[in-house]
Design a protein around this motif. Structure first.
Motif, PDB file in Angstrom:
ATOM      1  N   HIS A  19      45.605  26.817  29.205  1.00  0.00           N
ATOM      2  CA  HIS A  19      46.032  27.622  29.709  1.00  0.00           C
ATOM      3  C   HIS A  19      46.268  27.742  27.534  1.00  0.00           C
ATOM      4  O   HIS A  19      46.910  29.486  27.820  1.00  0.00           O
ATOM      5  CB  HIS A  19      47.390  28.153  30.271  1.00  0.00           C
ATOM      6  CG  HIS A  19      47.642  27.727  31.361  1.00  0.00           C
ATOM      7  ND1 HIS A  19      46.425  28.695  33.114  1.00  0.00           N
ATOM      8  CD2 HIS A  19      47.592  26.792  32.403  1.00  0.00           C
ATOM      9  CE1 HIS A  19      46.174  27.590  33.315  1.00  0.00           C
ATOM     10  NE2 HIS A  19      46.306  26.352  33.667  1.00  0.00           N
ATOM     11  N   ASN A  43      39.886  33.746  34.330  1.00  0.00           N
ATOM     12  CA  ASN A  43      39.180  32.837  35.244  1.00  0.00           C
ATOM     13  C   ASN A  43      39.618  31.813  35.592  1.00  0.00           C
ATOM     14  O   ASN A  43      39.488  30.531  36.753  1.00  0.00           O
ATOM     15  CB  ASN A  43      37.595  32.636  35.307  1.00  0.00           C
ATOM     16  CG  ASN A  43      37.075  33.840  36.342  1.00  0.00           C
ATOM     17  OD1 ASN A  43      37.495  34.779  36.665  1.00  0.00           O
ATOM     18  ND2 ASN A  43      35.702  34.479  35.311  1.00  0.00           N
ATOM     19  N   GLU A  44      41.265  30.858  34.598  1.00  0.00           N
ATOM     20  CA  GLU A  44      41.064  29.495  34.471  1.00  0.00           C
ATOM     21  C   GLU A  44      42.574  29.563  34.461  1.00  0.00           C
ATOM     22  O   GLU A  44      43.049  28.726  34.354  1.00  0.00           O
ATOM     23  CB  GLU A  44      40.301  28.475  33.419  1.00  0.00           C
ATOM     24  CG  GLU A  44      39.824  28.468  33.513  1.00  0.00           C
ATOM     25  CD  GLU A  44      38.923  27.544  31.871  1.00  0.00           C
ATOM     26  OE1 GLU A  44      39.551  27.444  30.616  1.00  0.00           O
ATOM     27  OE2 GLU A  44      37.495  27.874  31.586  1.00  0.00           O
ATOM     28  N   CYS A  45      43.386  30.843  35.468  1.00  0.00           N
ATOM     29  CA  CYS A  45      44.555  31.012  36.252  1.00  0.00           C
ATOM     30  C   CYS A  45      44.668  31.610  34.310  1.00  0.00           C
ATOM     31  O   CYS A  45      46.285  31.563  34.807  1.00  0.00           O
ATOM     32  CB  CYS A  45      44.845  30.445  36.640  1.00  0.00           C
ATOM     33  SG  CYS A  45      44.185  29.701  38.146  1.00  0.00           S
ATOM     34  N   SER A 104      46.052  36.097  34.818  1.00  0.00           N
ATOM     35  CA  SER A 104      45.425  35.572  35.749  1.00  0.00           C
ATOM     36  C   SER A 104      44.646  36.589  36.824  1.00  0.00           C
ATOM     37  O   SER A 104      44.607  37.467  36.858  1.00  0.00           O
ATOM     38  CB  SER A 104      46.049  34.346  36.629  1.00  0.00           C
ATOM     39  OG  SER A 104      45.048  33.922  37.580  1.00  0.00           O
ATOM     40  N   ILE A 107      43.586  36.093  43.535  1.00  0.00           N
ATOM     41  CA  ILE A 107      43.345  34.905  44.164  1.00  0.00           C
ATOM     42  C   ILE A 107      42.308  35.426  44.673  1.00  0.00           C
ATOM     43  O   ILE A 107      42.155  35.928  45.530  1.00  0.00           O
ATOM     44  CB  ILE A 107      43.987  34.549  45.028  1.00  0.00           C
ATOM     45  CG1 ILE A 107      45.647  34.224  44.468  1.00  0.00           C
ATOM     46  CG2 ILE A 107      44.486  34.022  46.272  1.00  0.00           C
ATOM     47  CD1 ILE A 107      46.972  34.124  45.199  1.00  0.00           C
ATOM     48  N   ILE A 136      36.897  28.845  43.697  1.00  0.00           N
ATOM     49  CA  ILE A 136      37.847  30.685  43.381  1.00  0.00           C
ATOM     50  C   ILE A 136      37.612  31.356  44.922  1.00  0.00           C
ATOM     51  O   ILE A 136      38.681  31.730  45.835  1.00  0.00           O
ATOM     52  CB  ILE A 136      37.045  31.227  42.119  1.00  0.00           C
ATOM     53  CG1 ILE A 136      37.637  30.828  40.997  1.00  0.00           C
ATOM     54  CG2 ILE A 136      38.103  32.851  42.536  1.00  0.00           C
ATOM     55  CD1 ILE A 136      36.873  31.233  40.488  1.00  0.00           C
ATOM     56  N   GLU A 139      39.762  30.132  48.005  1.00  0.00           N
ATOM     57  CA  GLU A 139      41.078  30.642  48.102  1.00  0.00           C
ATOM     58  C   GLU A 139      41.262  31.296  48.685  1.00  0.00           C
ATOM     59  O   GLU A 139      42.630  31.343  49.177  1.00  0.00           O
ATOM     60  CB  GLU A 139      41.501  30.759  46.306  1.00  0.00           C
ATOM     61  CG  GLU A 139      41.906  30.181  45.360  1.00  0.00           C
ATOM     62  CD  GLU A 139      41.934  30.755  43.422  1.00  0.00           C
ATOM     63  OE1 GLU A 139      41.457  29.759  42.696  1.00  0.00           O
ATOM     64  OE2 GLU A 139      42.228  31.772  44.190  1.00  0.00           O
ATOM     65  N   GLY A 320      44.526  27.512  42.719  1.00  0.00           N
ATOM     66  CA  GLY A 320      45.853  26.697  41.567  1.00  0.00           C
ATOM     67  C   GLY A 320      46.424  25.661  41.324  1.00  0.00           C
ATOM     68  O   GLY A 320      46.972  25.385  40.522  1.00  0.00           O
TER      69      GLY A 320
END
Length: 537
Positions: A19, A43-45, A104, A107, A136, A139, A320
């Motif tokens: 992050h 895309n990586e939160c 982010s 979901i 993804i 989720e 996540g």
């Protein structure tokens, strides 16, 4: 977004991670690449992209002249990426920094830019693989364990498992009435029966062998034992296809049959530490049942060796959850199962219990639980049973007893990092300060060159005072004397030569020593930046 100097300096002390991304961008930065980075980080939160800081650790603040109109850039990014990205102009030691706060993605929905969903791979940006896209999309799947199994009836449930549910729930809630509740009321209160129909959680936890074989055959746990890790053929194998509450104690008993014990001498007494801690193993098994993907047809596998236990469960980490946050973040893939476990007192909360596994392993001076072999299709947990450092274990117990301290998981992770020569994460800063104030760890160096070691008391306890002196290193004045001595002996000195004298110091730290000597009018630099050298005045 309003970034404080303290927050910015904490980022500077951190290496790049999931992050957090640094880019030098001293004069400019490619707009197209910026868009792809924003897409990848979303895309990586989500996270932060910082321009004006080089990406090598320790980080140097260089400042940036890129994107002089942040408001216009913010609007362009919103139009192109459909993301509301905050951009802050931040000034540090007189240098302009641009900080992008990237939210982010939703979901279950990967974001696209020009037809591709990007991810970071080292220093590159690549389209996401089918595996990662699947994770993804997964989720957004509903809780499988809460879905109704229309073909199941109460006659499909095992009486022993139902009795275990009553016993555990009654003991946990201290409510003896649960022991005599009518079956339908019991299942309804446990949310295993909805509108007169059983859900899959009821089958997974309470189902008979023949019923699971017919209705959910992949709800199976396979136990294998091998005396040698390289052996292909298991010496013992059991297939358990029956409600988990029927066998959760039996599984532990099976593992405990070959659970060697290490004898630790403590004065006149001997303390026994088994290879496999019961609480750690049970947490690992509960996680496998609670978080596996029941849409996949694989079984849960338990593979035991003399000093290693491996639990493999189908499906990657739940949404996540990553290797970086697995200790603290909670997201049960099968929430209804997790809630029943909580009612029964098998877990303390509807979470993962991974923090407990890490804490107990470090307290017994064993390696941390290892999830590094996991991928998008399976979670693989390795639990190593051998004690690595008995003296470290004894020191933890001694300090805990003397100072009346009950170690938190974060405390123990800091201990373990420092013991292995690693720098604890910047987000542990408050605990690091407290432990330093308590005299348990020591900090030396300044700024980006700060390092930590276990206290002098630890090495005295081990009878390794010399190692403490080596790890502590030389003080600043002694280092300056060494530089002067080198210049006296050889007439001049280059950075490469000084790095040979101080192999544990970064170039930045060595330059600070040279700067101090120059300020004291003892040395000067002579020649070109590339071929010059330091000489005495």
């Amino acid at each position: 977004m309003s970034v404080s100097i303290r927050q910015f300096e904490q980022w500077l002390q951190s290496k790049e991670k999931e992050h957090l991304e640094f880019k030098e961008a001293k004069q400019q930065y490619d707009l197209e690449r910026l868009k792809k980075y924003c897409n990848a980080i979303a895309n990586e939160c989500g996270g932060h992209l910082i321009l004006g800081v080089d990406d090598n650790f320790p980080h140097n603040v260089v400042g940036t002249n890129a994107f002089q109109n942040p408001l216009s850039l913010k609007k362009d990014l919103l139009d192109l990426l459909k993301l509301r990205i905050d951009i802050e102009e931040f000034f540090y030691i007189g240098k302009r920094i641009l900080i992008f706060e990237i939210p982010s993605r939703p979901i279950g929905l990967p974001l696209q830019y020009k037809g591709a969903s990007y991810m970071r791979v080292g220093e590159s940006l690549e389209p996401m693989t089918p595996e990662q896209l699947k994770r993804i999309f997964d989720e957004a799947q509903p809780d499988f364990s809460a879905e109704i199994c229309n073909a199941a009836t109460i006659s499909d449930l095992d009486e022993i498992a139902v009795a275990e549910l009553r016993h555990l729930w009654s003991s946990k809630s201290r409510n003896p009435q649960i022991l005599t509740l009518p079956v339908e009321q019991l299942f309804s209160d446990a949310e295993l029966l909805v509108d007169g129909k059983l859900n899959y959680a009821a089958l997974i936890l309470l189902g008979k062998k023949e019923s699971l074989g017919k209705l959910l055959p992949n709800a199976e746990i396979v136990f294998e034992y091998r005396s040698i890790e390289s052996s292909i053929q298991a010496q013992q194998r059991y297939d358990y296809r029956i409600g988990f509450l029927s066998i959760h104690n039996k599984l532990w008993d099976q593992i405990n049959l070959r659970n060697d014990v290490e004898h630790i001498q403590e004065g006149l007494f001997i303390r026994d530490i088994p290879n496999f801690n019961e609480e750690v193993i049970r947490e690992g098994l509960l996680n496998a049942v609670c978080h596996r993907d029941y849409n996949l047809q694989s079984s849960v596998f338990i593979r035991q060796y003399p000093a290693l236990l491996e639990i493999e469960s189908p499906g990657g980490f739940p949404a996540g959850i990553t290797l970086d946050n697995i200790i603290y973040k909670q997201y049960p893939r099968n929430r209804r199962i997790a809630e029943v476990f909580q009612k029964c007192g098998l877990v303390e909360r509807s979470g993962q219990g991974v923090d407990k596994m890490f804490r107990l392993s470090i307290e017994e001076a064993k390696p941390r639980p290892d999830y590094s072999k996991s991928d998008a299709f399976s979670v693989i947990l390795k639990i190593i049973g051998e004690i690595q450092d008995i003296k470290f274990l004894k020191f933890l117990e001694k300090v805990s007893s003397e100072k009346k301290i009950e170690w938190t998981t974060q405390d123990l992770l800091i201990f373990d990092d420092i013991r292995q020569g690693k720098t604890p994460p910047a987000e542990f800063q408050n605990s690091i300060i407290r432990m330093s104030d308590q005299g348990i760890i020591e900090k030396f160096g300044r700024g980006r060159g700060v390092k930590f070691i276990l206290s002098k008391r630890f090495y005295t306890f081990l009878g390794e005072k010399g190692i403490y002196t080596r790890k502590k290193g030389l003080d600043t004045e002694t280092k300056k004397v060494l530089i002067i001595k080198h210049l006296e002996n050889h007439g001049k000195g280059t950075m490469e030569e000084l790095e040979q004298i101080f192999p544990s110091l970064s170039r930045h730290q060595i330059f600070n020593l040279l700067r101090l000597l120059k300020k004291e009018n003892k040395i000067q630099f002579k020649g070109s930046p590339k071929k010059g050298a330091w000489i005495l005045l």
